[in-house]
Scaffold this motif. Structure first.
Motif, PDB file in Angstrom:
ATOM      1  N   VAL A 129       3.150  -1.009  -5.459  1.00 40.03           N
ATOM      2  CA  VAL A 129       4.256  -0.044  -5.637  1.00 40.03           C
ATOM      3  C   VAL A 129       4.411   0.203  -7.132  1.00 40.03           C
ATOM      4  O   VAL A 129       3.951  -0.599  -7.942  1.00 40.03           O
ATOM      5  CB  VAL A 129       5.598  -0.565  -5.056  1.00 40.03           C
ATOM      6  CG1 VAL A 129       5.507  -0.764  -3.544  1.00 40.03           C
ATOM      7  CG2 VAL A 129       6.045  -1.853  -5.742  1.00 40.03           C
ATOM      8  N   ALA A 136      10.598   1.063  -2.316  1.00 37.76           N
ATOM      9  CA  ALA A 136       9.318   0.905  -1.622  1.00 37.76           C
ATOM     10  C   ALA A 136       9.000  -0.578  -1.435  1.00 37.76           C
ATOM     11  O   ALA A 136       8.520  -1.000  -0.375  1.00 37.76           O
ATOM     12  CB  ALA A 136       8.203   1.593  -2.400  1.00 37.76           C
ATOM     13  N   TRP A 140       8.297  -2.261   2.275  1.00 37.25           N
ATOM     14  CA  TRP A 140       7.067  -2.975   2.673  1.00 37.25           C
ATOM     15  C   TRP A 140       7.418  -4.348   3.255  1.00 37.25           C
ATOM     16  O   TRP A 140       6.770  -4.837   4.179  1.00 37.25           O
ATOM     17  CB  TRP A 140       6.099  -3.129   1.492  1.00 37.25           C
ATOM     18  CG  TRP A 140       5.258  -1.901   1.270  1.00 37.25           C
ATOM     19  CD1 TRP A 140       5.272  -1.078   0.188  1.00 37.25           C
ATOM     20  CD2 TRP A 140       4.270  -1.367   2.170  1.00 37.25           C
ATOM     21  NE1 TRP A 140       4.359  -0.053   0.353  1.00 37.25           N
ATOM     22  CE2 TRP A 140       3.733  -0.213   1.559  1.00 37.25           C
ATOM     23  CE3 TRP A 140       3.796  -1.743   3.435  1.00 37.25           C
ATOM     24  CZ2 TRP A 140       2.739   0.573   2.159  1.00 37.25           C
ATOM     25  CZ3 TRP A 140       2.800  -0.964   4.039  1.00 37.25           C
ATOM     26  CH2 TRP A 140       2.294   0.170   3.402  1.00 37.25           C
ATOM     27  N   ARG A 153       3.614  -5.006  -8.006  1.00 37.87           N
ATOM     28  CA  ARG A 153       4.223  -3.961  -8.833  1.00 37.87           C
ATOM     29  C   ARG A 153       3.243  -3.570  -9.931  1.00 37.87           C
ATOM     30  O   ARG A 153       2.737  -4.428 -10.644  1.00 37.87           O
ATOM     31  CB  ARG A 153       5.523  -4.477  -9.466  1.00 37.87           C
ATOM     32  CG  ARG A 153       6.636  -4.705  -8.449  1.00 37.87           C
ATOM     33  CD  ARG A 153       7.877  -5.195  -9.170  1.00 37.87           C
ATOM     34  NE  ARG A 153       8.914  -5.617  -8.242  1.00 37.87           N
ATOM     35  CZ  ARG A 153       9.922  -4.829  -7.854  1.00 37.87           C
ATOM     36  NH1 ARG A 153      10.030  -3.594  -8.313  1.00 37.87           N
ATOM     37  NH2 ARG A 153      10.829  -5.280  -6.996  1.00 37.87           N
ATOM     38  N   ASN A 159       0.040   4.365 -10.332  1.00 37.51           N
ATOM     39  CA  ASN A 159       1.086   4.373  -9.315  1.00 37.51           C
ATOM     40  C   ASN A 159       2.224   5.347  -9.622  1.00 37.51           C
ATOM     41  O   ASN A 159       3.345   5.182  -9.154  1.00 37.51           O
ATOM     42  CB  ASN A 159       1.633   2.955  -9.081  1.00 37.51           C
ATOM     43  CG  ASN A 159       0.687   2.155  -8.202  1.00 37.51           C
ATOM     44  OD1 ASN A 159      -0.437   1.871  -8.612  1.00 37.51           O
ATOM     45  ND2 ASN A 159       1.111   1.822  -6.999  1.00 37.51           N
ATOM     46  N   SER A 173       2.422   4.417  -3.680  1.00 37.28           N
ATOM     47  CA  SER A 173       2.202   3.094  -3.133  1.00 37.28           C
ATOM     48  C   SER A 173       0.821   3.116  -2.527  1.00 37.28           C
ATOM     49  O   SER A 173       0.517   3.989  -1.712  1.00 37.28           O
ATOM     50  CB  SER A 173       3.276   2.848  -2.071  1.00 37.28           C
ATOM     51  OG  SER A 173       3.164   1.550  -1.565  1.00 37.28           O
TER      52      SER A 173
END
Ligand code: ATP
Ligand code: MG
Ligand code: MG
Ligand code: MG
Length: 469
Positions: A129, A136, A140, A153, A159, A173
């Motif tokens: 993400v 997000a 998930w 991350r 991203n 994502s």
């Protein structure tokens, strides 16, 4: 084993069943977008729908879009033959929401398709993400039940997607499949992420902000979804192989080039067979969409793709034009899904045969000049850069072929001298062009032709329009 054709159909059926309009792939030559060489992502044909310039009778859609990434911002040409997951031509499966559903539904659909419909084990999947996208991250966890260490991350542009410096943008994502620890490579974001162990299969783009001059200036009134999944990559995963070139479609094409050249796709010859299979697809689909080999613009990119494949056919020892004889295999693998290939088959074959006949002539002229130039050189000698440049410039003889041919004789080329000769010629040509008073769009094409004319033709890195998801 599920065939690639079944996987494409399965994707389209799943989203259609969930209310998405099934939209045909647009042609590879973008309509109304002179800044983009070829369609390079599934969202390209929907650009104006996302920005609100155009409306459609549906608010969600699904497609399998033909894409070519052989120039511009996304240039995967040099990867082809050498990575397990890049092609010049590939299909991007995508589901789209134009102000309809957003993040939660997009993640739910992706997860359901991958793990329920297709039965992929959840513990093989990892998501990334954007580093600030807590929403997000939480989705998930909630929807997929992914443990926090498998929601990574990422702070880079990988991203964060933007349509250009002005327009919709937002975090992405990406979903990665882990082929297992017997394959070298690390998880996304790690120093060895380029290995083949974790393969990026699907990119979900959450368009939620509006950008002006590269600065976020507000929220989009209707957040939207754009996703892209490489068909060939997910086919590899679902067929239990770690390499796109081991999927059904590529195996069939490579078997055909093995049969015609009486060689095997092993060892040093593997890359040649892969390049031939990949470039056969790109050439066939580009011709079917109306591009013909030429000395400028899109046709020039096509010519370089074709000739690169033909050079590999030559390396494999082909004595006569080869590529056109592979077209029937391409049509039998992909013609049912893409009837334009069937319609264009005679044109594709004739174009390839003519191009390869000419190229072989060029090759033999160039090889003769090379023989003369090296006659007085002993083993370990270095060919002057200016001679290699003359071969390239006057005889259309690719630099890497010169290098290959010399390597076989225990000689090398003065690369610095070659680069210097190239730079000198480019500067002169550019000055002449600037003086010609042509308009800006032609200059854009000129930049392109000039750059792709370079031996490994890395494409131009100029102002190409944003396309990829
Ligand atoms: P990579 O990092 O592997 O080069 P990408 O991030 O450039 O991929 P995206 O622009 O996110 O790719 O495109 C969406 C999807 O399309 C990717 O997740 C991948 O499955 C597929 N894809 C992208 N480039 C290629 C290619 N050259 N050949 C085959 N599939 C591709
Ligand atoms: Mg890429
Ligand atoms: Mg990527
Ligand atoms: Mg990506």
């Amino acid at each position: 084993m599920t065939s690639t054709n079944d996987i494409r159909r399965g994707f389209l059926d799943y989203f259609e069943k969930n209310g998405h309009a099934r939209v045909q792939s647009a042609p590879l030559v973008p309509h109304n977008d002179p800044t983009l060489m070829f369609v390079n992502a599934g969202m390209v044909p929907f650009k104006n729908v996302f920005t609100g310039l155009e409306s459609r009778p549906y608010s969600t859609a699904v497609s399998s879009q033909k894409c070519v990434r052989a120039g511009g911002k996304h240039n995967d040409l040099d990867n082809v033959g050498y990575t397990a997951r890049h092609h010049t031509f590939f299909e991007m499966l995508g589901n789209f929401s134009f102000g309809d559903y957003f993040k939660e539904q997009a993640i739910l659909h992706a997860w359901t398709l991958l793990t329920k419909e297709w039965g992929l084990p959840a513990d093989r999947l990892t998501a990334t993400v954007y580093h600030t996208d807590d929403q997000a991250f939480d989705l998930w966890k909630k929807i997929a039940g992914l443990p926090e260490e498998r929601i990574i991350r990422i702070a880079t542009k990988d991203n964060f997607w933007a349509m250009g410096s002005d327009g919709p943008c937002g975090p992405c994502s990406e979903i990665f499949y882990d082929h297992g620890d017997h394959i070298p490579g690390g998880p996304p974001g790690s120093p060895d992420e380029d290995g083949d162990r974790f393969v990026e299969i699907w990119n979900l783009v959450f368009m939620q902000f509006l950008q002006e001059n590269d600065e976020i200036v507000g929220d989009l009134p209707k957040p939207s979804i754009d996703t892209g999944m490489g068909l060939e990559r997910v086919a590899a995963v679902l067929q239990g192989v770690t390499d796109n070139y081991d999927t059904d479609t590529f195996k069939a094409l490579i078997a055909a080039s093995e049969a015609l050249t009486h060689t095997r796709a092993e060892g040093e010859q593997q890359a040649s067979h892969r390049v031939i299979a990949d470039h056969l697809r790109a050439s066939g689909f580009l011709v079917a969409d109306g591009v013909l080999p030429a000395n400028e613009g899109r046709g020039y990119v096509l010519r370089r793709i074709m000739r690169r494949a033909m050079r590999h056919a030559h390396i494999l020892g082909a004595k006569d034009p080869l590529m056109h004889r592979l077209v029937p295999s391409l049509v039998s693998e992909m013609g049912a899904a893409f009837p334009e290939l069937v319609r264009a088959q005679p044109l594709i074959e004739a174009t390839l045969e003519q191009e390869e006949t000419r190229f072989r002539q060029t090759l033999s002229n160039g090889l003769r000049l090379l023989d003369e130039a090296t006659a007085s050189m002993g083993e370990g000698g270095t060919l002057p850069g200016a001679t290699a440049f003359k071969l390239y410039d006057t005889y259309g003889f690719p630099y890497d072929l010169t290098e290959d041919a010399l390597r076989a004789r225990g000689m090398s080329v003065d690369r610095t001298g070659f680069d210097a000769a190239m730079a000198e010629q480019k500067a002169a040509a550019r000055a002449a062009w600037k003086g010609s008073g042509e308009k800006a769009s032609d200059e854009l094409w000129y930049d392109l032709a000039e750059e792709v004319g370079a031996t490994e033709f890395t494409g131009y890195n100029g102002t190409e329009g944003e396309g990829a998801v």
